[in-house]
Design a protein around this motif. Structure first.
Motif, PDB file in Angstrom:
ATOM      1  N   VAL A 108       0.595  -1.187  -0.083  1.00 40.18           N
ATOM      2  CA  VAL A 108      -0.222  -0.275  -0.173  1.00 40.18           C
ATOM      3  C   VAL A 108       0.729   1.233  -0.245  1.00 40.18           C
ATOM      4  CG1 VAL A 108      -2.198   1.832   0.645  1.00 40.18           C
ATOM      5  CG2 VAL A 108      -1.554  -1.513   1.194  1.00 40.18           C
ATOM      6  N   LEU A 164       0.610   5.419  -0.026  1.00 46.16           N
ATOM      7  CA  LEU A 164      -0.207   6.141   0.716  1.00 46.16           C
ATOM      8  C   LEU A 164       0.060   7.830   0.098  1.00 46.16           C
ATOM      9  CD1 LEU A 164      -1.721   5.351   4.127  1.00 46.16           C
ATOM     10  CD2 LEU A 164      -2.838   4.770   1.908  1.00 46.16           C
ATOM     11  N   ASN A 182      -3.439  14.589   3.851  1.00 45.35           N
ATOM     12  CA  ASN A 182      -4.809  13.473   4.584  1.00 45.35           C
ATOM     13  C   ASN A 182      -5.168  14.924   4.569  1.00 45.35           C
ATOM     14  OD1 ASN A 182      -3.328  13.048   6.717  1.00 45.35           O
ATOM     15  ND2 ASN A 182      -3.704  11.265   7.220  1.00 45.35           N
ATOM     16  N   TYR A 189      -9.370  -7.143   0.333  1.00 47.53           N
ATOM     17  CA  TYR A 189      -9.119  -5.831   1.170  1.00 47.53           C
ATOM     18  C   TYR A 189     -10.775  -5.038   1.724  1.00 47.53           C
ATOM     19  CZ  TYR A 189      -8.127  -2.893  -2.465  1.00 47.53           C
ATOM     20  OH  TYR A 189      -8.447  -1.387  -4.116  1.00 47.53           O
ATOM     21  N   GLU A 242     -11.100   6.969   8.291  1.00 44.96           N
ATOM     22  CA  GLU A 242     -10.568   7.715   9.912  1.00 44.96           C
ATOM     23  C   GLU A 242     -10.912   8.525   9.786  1.00 44.96           C
ATOM     24  OE1 GLU A 242      -7.570   4.322  10.797  1.00 44.96           O
ATOM     25  OE2 GLU A 242      -9.416   2.593  10.707  1.00 44.96           O
ATOM     26  N   ASN A 300     -16.901   3.056   8.475  1.00 50.68           N
ATOM     27  CA  ASN A 300     -15.357   3.812   8.491  1.00 50.68           C
ATOM     28  C   ASN A 300     -15.107   3.072   6.908  1.00 50.68           C
ATOM     29  OD1 ASN A 300     -15.376   5.376  10.371  1.00 50.68           O
ATOM     30  ND2 ASN A 300     -14.435   4.579  11.013  1.00 50.68           N
ATOM     31  N   ASN A 346      -7.070   9.861   7.761  1.00 49.54           N
ATOM     32  CA  ASN A 346      -6.756   8.786   8.147  1.00 49.54           C
ATOM     33  C   ASN A 346      -6.928   7.428   7.225  1.00 49.54           C
ATOM     34  OD1 ASN A 346      -4.285  10.168   9.366  1.00 49.54           O
ATOM     35  ND2 ASN A 346      -4.692   8.765  11.284  1.00 49.54           N
ATOM     36  N   ILE A 347      -6.187   7.420   5.707  1.00 50.44           N
ATOM     37  CA  ILE A 347      -6.539   5.315   5.201  1.00 50.44           C
ATOM     38  C   ILE A 347      -5.890   5.122   5.342  1.00 50.44           C
ATOM     39  CG2 ILE A 347      -6.594   4.825   2.521  1.00 50.44           C
ATOM     40  CD1 ILE A 347      -8.332   7.683   3.056  1.00 50.44           C
ATOM     41  N   ASN A 348      -7.145   3.688   5.705  1.00 45.69           N
ATOM     42  CA  ASN A 348      -5.712   2.457   5.982  1.00 45.69           C
ATOM     43  C   ASN A 348      -6.381   1.444   5.526  1.00 45.69           C
ATOM     44  OD1 ASN A 348      -4.352   3.305   8.492  1.00 45.69           O
ATOM     45  ND2 ASN A 348      -6.167   3.879   9.589  1.00 45.69           N
ATOM     46  N   ILE A 349      -5.644   0.626   5.310  1.00 47.34           N
ATOM     47  CA  ILE A 349      -6.015  -0.854   4.523  1.00 47.34           C
ATOM     48  C   ILE A 349      -6.380  -1.645   4.954  1.00 47.34           C
ATOM     49  CG2 ILE A 349      -5.087  -2.357   2.870  1.00 47.34           C
ATOM     50  CD1 ILE A 349      -5.998   0.280   1.859  1.00 47.34           C
ATOM     51  N   GLN A 350      -7.476  -2.623   5.225  1.00 47.86           N
ATOM     52  CA  GLN A 350      -7.497  -3.931   6.238  1.00 47.86           C
ATOM     53  C   GLN A 350      -7.614  -5.208   5.349  1.00 47.86           C
ATOM     54  OE1 GLN A 350     -11.823  -4.018   8.164  1.00 47.86           O
ATOM     55  NE2 GLN A 350     -10.392  -4.648   9.983  1.00 47.86           N
TER      56      GLN A 350
END
Length: 181
Positions: free
Chosen positions: A44, A46, A50, A85, A90, A133, A171-175
């Motif tokens: 990822v 980013l 942001n 994913y 957030e 989210n 915040n951008i997150n990848i799960q």
């Protein structure tokens, strides 16, 4: 004396043979295929900025919002397997700014977003409508790259709210989704 050295060498060779055979036996018969072959590697990348700072901007309609500079990030699957994913949006927290107050923050109720995937707009809506989210859920094939662009802006329908001189941090997150669920 020669006999003792010979017996000692035979013992070491026997021990090495048993040890090597045991490891090979374990790898061949007891190696769990779910731990070795299904390991996913997703890269990822980013973007740096942001923060949505609305000072100097005006509320926008969805078509005009396509002209603002987006927040860009990409998801790349480096594994040999497909994987699923979630892209999470957030709210960012500012802990190191002594001048920070909640009065200066834009609410999710005042903001709209446009999410583009590989150059095509895939979602448009109010930030307050995002559940858990989760901005996007996607399956990505092996060696595939998904390029995202996210635009967050004060929507035209929110121009009568208190939006001036405020900002929104995110915040951008990848799960990764658990494949065994």
């Amino acid at each position: 004396m020669k006999k003792i050295v010979l017996l000692l060498l035979a013992g070491v060779a026997l021990f090495a043979f048993i040890f090597t055979t045991s490891i090979l036996w374990y790898r061949f018969f007891y190696n769990d295929s779910t731990t070795g072959s299904n390991v996913n590697s997703v890269n990822v990348q980013l973007g740096d900025n942001n923060v949505i700072d609305e000072s100097g901007l005006i509320p926008l309609d969805d078509e005009t919002a396509k002209t603002i500079t987006p927040y860009e990030f990409k998801v790349e699957n480096n594994s040999a397997n497909d994987t699923t994913y979630n892209v999470l949006l957030e709210d960012g927290v500012i802990s190191d700014d002594v001048n920070y107050t909640n009065k200066e923050l834009l609410s999710r109720n005042q903001l709209r977003y446009q999410l583009s995937l590989n150059g095509n707009v895939i979602k448009v809506g109010n930030l307050s409508e995002i559940k858990n989210n989760i901005l996007d859920t996607r399956n990505i094939a092996s060696s595939q790259v998904n390029n995202y662009q996210l635009r967050i802006y004060v929507g035209e329908s929110f121009q009568n709210t208190d939006w001036q001189n405020k900002y929104y941090h995110f915040n951008i997150n990848i799960q990764m989704e658990d494949e065994n669920v």
